[in-house]
Design a protein around this motif. Structure first.
Motif, PDB file in Angstrom:
ATOM      1  N   SER A 268       0.834  -1.210   0.000  1.00 46.15           N
ATOM      2  CA  SER A 268       0.000   0.000   0.000  1.00 46.15           C
ATOM      3  C   SER A 268       0.867   1.258   0.000  1.00 46.15           C
ATOM      4  N   ASN A 269       0.178   2.394  -0.140  1.00 45.91           N
ATOM      5  CA  ASN A 269       0.820   3.710  -0.075  1.00 45.91           C
ATOM      6  C   ASN A 269       1.838   3.925  -1.192  1.00 45.91           C
ATOM      7  N   ASP A 270       1.556   3.362  -2.334  1.00 47.37           N
ATOM      8  CA  ASP A 270       2.405   3.587  -3.509  1.00 47.37           C
ATOM      9  C   ASP A 270       1.704   4.642  -4.358  1.00 47.37           C
ATOM     10  N   VAL A 271       2.228   5.872  -4.342  1.00 43.40           N
ATOM     11  CA  VAL A 271       1.495   7.018  -4.889  1.00 43.40           C
ATOM     12  C   VAL A 271       1.341   6.986  -6.399  1.00 43.40           C
ATOM     13  N   ASP A 272       2.109   6.159  -7.096  1.00 48.52           N
ATOM     14  CA  ASP A 272       1.988   6.130  -8.551  1.00 48.52           C
ATOM     15  C   ASP A 272       1.387   4.803  -9.045  1.00 48.52           C
ATOM     16  N   SER A 273       0.535   4.212  -8.203  1.00 53.61           N
ATOM     17  CA  SER A 273      -0.055   2.918  -8.576  1.00 53.61           C
ATOM     18  C   SER A 273      -1.510   2.837  -8.133  1.00 53.61           C
ATOM     19  N   LEU A 274      -2.216   1.941  -8.761  1.00 49.83           N
ATOM     20  CA  LEU A 274      -3.565   1.580  -8.313  1.00 49.83           C
ATOM     21  C   LEU A 274      -3.862   0.156  -8.786  1.00 49.83           C
ATOM     22  N   VAL A 275      -4.872  -0.434  -8.175  1.00 50.61           N
ATOM     23  CA  VAL A 275      -5.281  -1.785  -8.557  1.00 50.61           C
ATOM     24  C   VAL A 275      -6.729  -1.745  -9.021  1.00 50.61           C
ATOM     25  N   VAL A 276      -6.991  -2.437 -10.128  1.00 50.74           N
ATOM     26  CA  VAL A 276      -8.341  -2.560 -10.672  1.00 50.74           C
ATOM     27  C   VAL A 276      -8.824  -3.984 -10.396  1.00 50.74           C
ATOM     28  N   LEU A 277     -10.061  -4.098  -9.937  1.00 53.79           N
ATOM     29  CA  LEU A 277     -10.622  -5.420  -9.644  1.00 53.79           C
ATOM     30  C   LEU A 277     -11.774  -5.717 -10.598  1.00 53.79           C
ATOM     31  N   PHE A 278     -11.666  -6.856 -11.288  1.00 51.40           N
ATOM     32  CA  PHE A 278     -12.744  -7.346 -12.145  1.00 51.40           C
ATOM     33  C   PHE A 278     -13.565  -8.389 -11.373  1.00 51.40           C
ATOM     34  N   GLY A 279     -14.732  -8.669 -11.875  1.00 55.10           N
ATOM     35  CA  GLY A 279     -15.630  -9.601 -11.192  1.00 55.10           C
ATOM     36  C   GLY A 279     -15.290 -11.063 -11.388  1.00 55.10           C
ATOM     37  N   GLU A 280     -14.221 -11.375 -12.110  1.00 56.57           N
ATOM     38  CA  GLU A 280     -13.825 -12.761 -12.345  1.00 56.57           C
ATOM     39  C   GLU A 280     -12.357 -12.801 -12.737  1.00 56.57           C
ATOM     40  N   ALA A 281     -11.818 -13.999 -12.859  1.00 57.75           N
ATOM     41  CA  ALA A 281     -10.414 -14.158 -13.239  1.00 57.75           C
ATOM     42  C   ALA A 281     -10.184 -13.623 -14.648  1.00 57.75           C
ATOM     43  N   ILE A 282      -9.013 -13.007 -14.833  1.00 57.20           N
ATOM     44  CA  ILE A 282      -8.662 -12.364 -16.098  1.00 57.20           C
ATOM     45  C   ILE A 282      -7.533 -13.144 -16.771  1.00 57.20           C
ATOM     46  N   ASP A 283      -7.587 -13.209 -18.096  1.00 62.39           N
ATOM     47  CA  ASP A 283      -6.496 -13.795 -18.870  1.00 62.39           C
ATOM     48  C   ASP A 283      -5.335 -12.806 -18.867  1.00 62.39           C
ATOM     49  N   ALA A 284      -4.260 -13.151 -18.159  1.00 61.41           N
ATOM     50  CA  ALA A 284      -3.134 -12.220 -17.998  1.00 61.41           C
ATOM     51  C   ALA A 284      -2.537 -11.814 -19.332  1.00 61.41           C
ATOM     52  N   ASP A 285      -2.580 -12.714 -20.311  1.00 57.15           N
ATOM     53  CA  ASP A 285      -1.980 -12.397 -21.611  1.00 57.15           C
ATOM     54  C   ASP A 285      -2.779 -11.342 -22.377  1.00 57.15           C
ATOM     55  N   SER A 286      -4.016 -11.110 -21.961  1.00 57.77           N
ATOM     56  CA  SER A 286      -4.842 -10.120 -22.671  1.00 57.77           C
ATOM     57  C   SER A 286      -4.683  -8.719 -22.097  1.00 57.77           C
ATOM     58  N   VAL A 287      -3.910  -8.585 -21.013  1.00 61.82           N
ATOM     59  CA  VAL A 287      -3.803  -7.303 -20.302  1.00 61.82           C
ATOM     60  C   VAL A 287      -2.557  -6.535 -20.760  1.00 61.82           C
ATOM     61  N   SER A 288      -2.762  -5.252 -21.075  1.00 65.25           N
ATOM     62  CA  SER A 288      -1.632  -4.367 -21.410  1.00 65.25           C
ATOM     63  C   SER A 288      -1.998  -2.946 -21.011  1.00 65.25           C
ATOM     64  N   ALA A 289      -1.005  -2.059 -21.019  1.00 62.98           N
ATOM     65  CA  ALA A 289      -1.246  -0.655 -20.651  1.00 62.98           C
ATOM     66  C   ALA A 289      -2.256  -0.005 -21.584  1.00 62.98           C
ATOM     67  N   ALA A 290      -2.284  -0.437 -22.842  1.00 59.60           N
ATOM     68  CA  ALA A 290      -3.187   0.173 -23.825  1.00 59.60           C
ATOM     69  C   ALA A 290      -4.647  -0.142 -23.555  1.00 59.60           C
ATOM     70  N   ASP A 291      -4.917  -1.067 -22.635  1.00 56.93           N
ATOM     71  CA  ASP A 291      -6.303  -1.459 -22.354  1.00 56.93           C
ATOM     72  C   ASP A 291      -6.980  -0.522 -21.357  1.00 56.93           C
ATOM     73  N   PHE A 292      -6.212   0.413 -20.722  1.00 56.43           N
ATOM     74  CA  PHE A 292      -6.770   1.234 -19.652  1.00 56.43           C
ATOM     75  C   PHE A 292      -6.463   2.721 -19.873  1.00 56.43           C
ATOM     76  N   THR A 293      -7.361   3.536 -19.352  1.00 57.80           N
ATOM     77  CA  THR A 293      -7.106   4.979 -19.235  1.00 57.80           C
ATOM     78  C   THR A 293      -7.410   5.392 -17.808  1.00 57.80           C
ATOM     79  N   VAL A 294      -6.611   6.341 -17.290  1.00 55.03           N
ATOM     80  CA  VAL A 294      -6.826   6.873 -15.945  1.00 55.03           C
ATOM     81  C   VAL A 294      -6.939   8.391 -16.067  1.00 55.03           C
ATOM     82  N   GLU A 295      -7.987   8.933 -15.529  1.00 52.76           N
ATOM     83  CA  GLU A 295      -8.291  10.368 -15.638  1.00 52.76           C
ATOM     84  C   GLU A 295      -7.095  11.217 -15.205  1.00 52.76           C
ATOM     85  N   ASN A 296      -6.705  12.145 -16.104  1.00 55.38           N
ATOM     86  CA  ASN A 296      -5.623  13.098 -15.832  1.00 55.38           C
ATOM     87  C   ASN A 296      -4.297  12.402 -15.506  1.00 55.38           C
ATOM     88  N   ASN A 297      -4.060  11.254 -16.142  1.00 56.71           N
ATOM     89  CA  ASN A 297      -2.820  10.536 -15.873  1.00 56.71           C
ATOM     90  C   ASN A 297      -2.461   9.682 -17.081  1.00 56.71           C
TER      91      ASN A 297
END
Length: 458
Positions: A373-402
């Motif tokens: 915890s307390n990592d100011v340049d990080s966050l965790v997103v929680l989905f409602g089920e297990a995710i295929d790790a190979d499908s995840v990349s930075a291009a899949d997300f946007t964070v407001e003003n960041n």
């Protein structure tokens, strides 16, 4: 004289020895048989495979008694006055049950009665119908026949553990069958010849032997021992290569379920007993399937596969049951643990994953495999089920003003978590909106993809 006497004594001794040897040689041939109903047995008292059925076939052991019923003692043994040709006479003999045919005799003689036949209507009750091919008029007759009874014979049943064996009485299956049977239970501890059921101690890989002594072989020779053998196995079949693996998710409503079963104890697999059972989320049995098996009875290893009836989108479990040829039963475990029997989990999933929450200040420490915890340049997103790790990349997300630097689903982290590293530190009270990028897509383990949805981080 002494030398002559010695020679005569030697010759006499040789003759006596030869005579003794001849009397002990088994010269008789037998038509008797003894058999056990299986080649392999278990000794587990809770299983049907511990029950041995012993069968002896020996016509000579089935005895009958000659009977003659005389007209003088049976007033009904007379054709009625003026009986026409073919008129029946129905009588009841004095001894039962009748075995074989009945012969009509001319009264007070041993002569076969001419022009008449006898038919046994009911052997147990002794009812016989007589038909004459000539007219009869108060004609007397006698009847000659045989009766039988259910006989018993004894055999010796032994195991490697109980070398002397026990005496088992077999009971004839009918009054004139010459077939004798008895069932005995194999037991890991107890031998009890007088119990009901009879038990014989036998351990793993013991040989069980049934011996019947035919005292009246067909050629009139010496007694003949007739034997049958079987083997005891107590080890259970084992499972491997259960597919799909535990916790598998798929969009297919009829996935192929398959695996391998092995039996190292010696008897091999009884392929007719392979069943695959499917349970719903409430653990209620919904399908019992007979898979296609590659292999034969007695094989040390077989494979199986089956396609179930269509499953709805839900959580399911499945399990395989099997017996070996000895009767040892086994149930599959999702981790192939021979001491466990947990079902294999299967998820039918046709719904794309959705973001359920996001929390700032959280990151994943790969050195300790733990969330920090307390990592100011990080966050965790929680989905409602297990995710295929190979499908995840930075291009899949946007964070407001960041700016999203990286996005990773770690194998050791909780299912459905994706850890995001940011280009700009977050303020302590920041609650940025986290969104799935339209240009990207995140998939669950079943392959369902989503590129829409957002949540305000906490």
């Amino acid at each position: 004289m002494k030398k002559q006497f010695g020679l005569v004594s030697i010759v006499g001794s040789i003759v006596l020895l030869v005579s003794m040897m001849a009397s002990s040689v088994v010269t008789g041939a037998t038509d008797a048989t003894v058999s056990l109903d299986k080649s392999w047995y278990t000794n587990e008292t809770a299983l049907a495979g511990d029950t041995v059925t012993i069968t002896v076939t020996d016509a000579d052991a089935n005895t009958t008694t000659d009977r003659t019923d005389l007209n003088s003692g049976n007033a009904t043994f007379t054709w009625a006055a003026n009986s026409v040709i073919g008129a029946p006479a129905t009588v009841v003999v004095t001894q039962t049950p009748i075995v074989g045919d009945v012969t009509i005799l001319t009264a007070t003689t041993s002569n076969v009665f001419p022009a008449a036949t006898a038919t046994v209507v009911d052997a147990t009750l002794g009812i016989v119908t007589l038909i004459s091919t000539a007219a009869q008029d108060d004609t007397n007759f006698d009847l000659k026949y045989k009766t039988g009874a259910v006989e018993n014979i004894n055999i010796n049943l032994k195991s490697t553990q109980v070398a002397a064996g026990i005496t088992v009485a077999l009971v004839e299956t009918g009054t004139d069958t010459g077939i004798f049977e008895k069932t005995v239970d194999l037991h890991p501890v107890t031998t009890a010849a007088g119990a009901d059921p009879i038990t014989l101690q036998a351990l793993n890989l013991n040989t069980v032997t049934a011996t019947y002594v035919d005292t009246s072989p067909k050629d009139g020779g010496a007694n003949v021992n007739v034997t049958a053998e079987a083997t005891v196995e107590t080890s259970d079949p084992t499972f491997a290569s259960l597919l799909p693996a535990d916790l598998y998710s798929t969009q297919a409503t009829q996935p192929t379920l398959s695996g391998t079963i092995a039996d190292s104890g010696g008897s091999g697999i009884d392929i007719s007993t392979v069943q695959l059972k499917i349970y719903n989320a409430a653990d209620a049995l919904t399908q019992t399937l007979a898979p296609t098996v590659t292999g034969s009875d007695g094989d040390a290893s077989i494979t199986y596969s089956v396609v179930p009836a269509a499953l709805t989108e839900a959580l399911w479990t499945w399990q395989v049951t099997v017996n070996d040829m000895a009767g040892n039963a086994s149930i599959s475990d999702h981790e192939n643990d021979a001491d466990e029997d947990d079902k294999t989990n299967l998820k039918i999933d046709m719904t794309p994953p959705a973001i359920s929450s996001a929390t700032t200040g959280k990151s994943w420490n790969t050195d300790t495999d733990a969330e920090v915890s307390n990592d100011v340049d990080s966050l965790v997103v929680l989905f409602g089920e297990a995710i295929d790790a190979d499908s995840v990349s930075a291009a899949d997300f946007t964070v407001e003003n960041n700016t999203v630097i990286s996005a990773t689903a770690y194998a050791d982290a909780a299912d459905g978590t994706v850890y995001i590293s940011l280009g700009v530190d977050l303020a302590a009270d920041a609650t940025p909106e986290v969104s799935l990028a339209v240009s990207g897509a995140v998939s669950d383990t079943a392959g369902n993809a989503r590129n829409t949805g957002s949540v305000d981080a906490a």
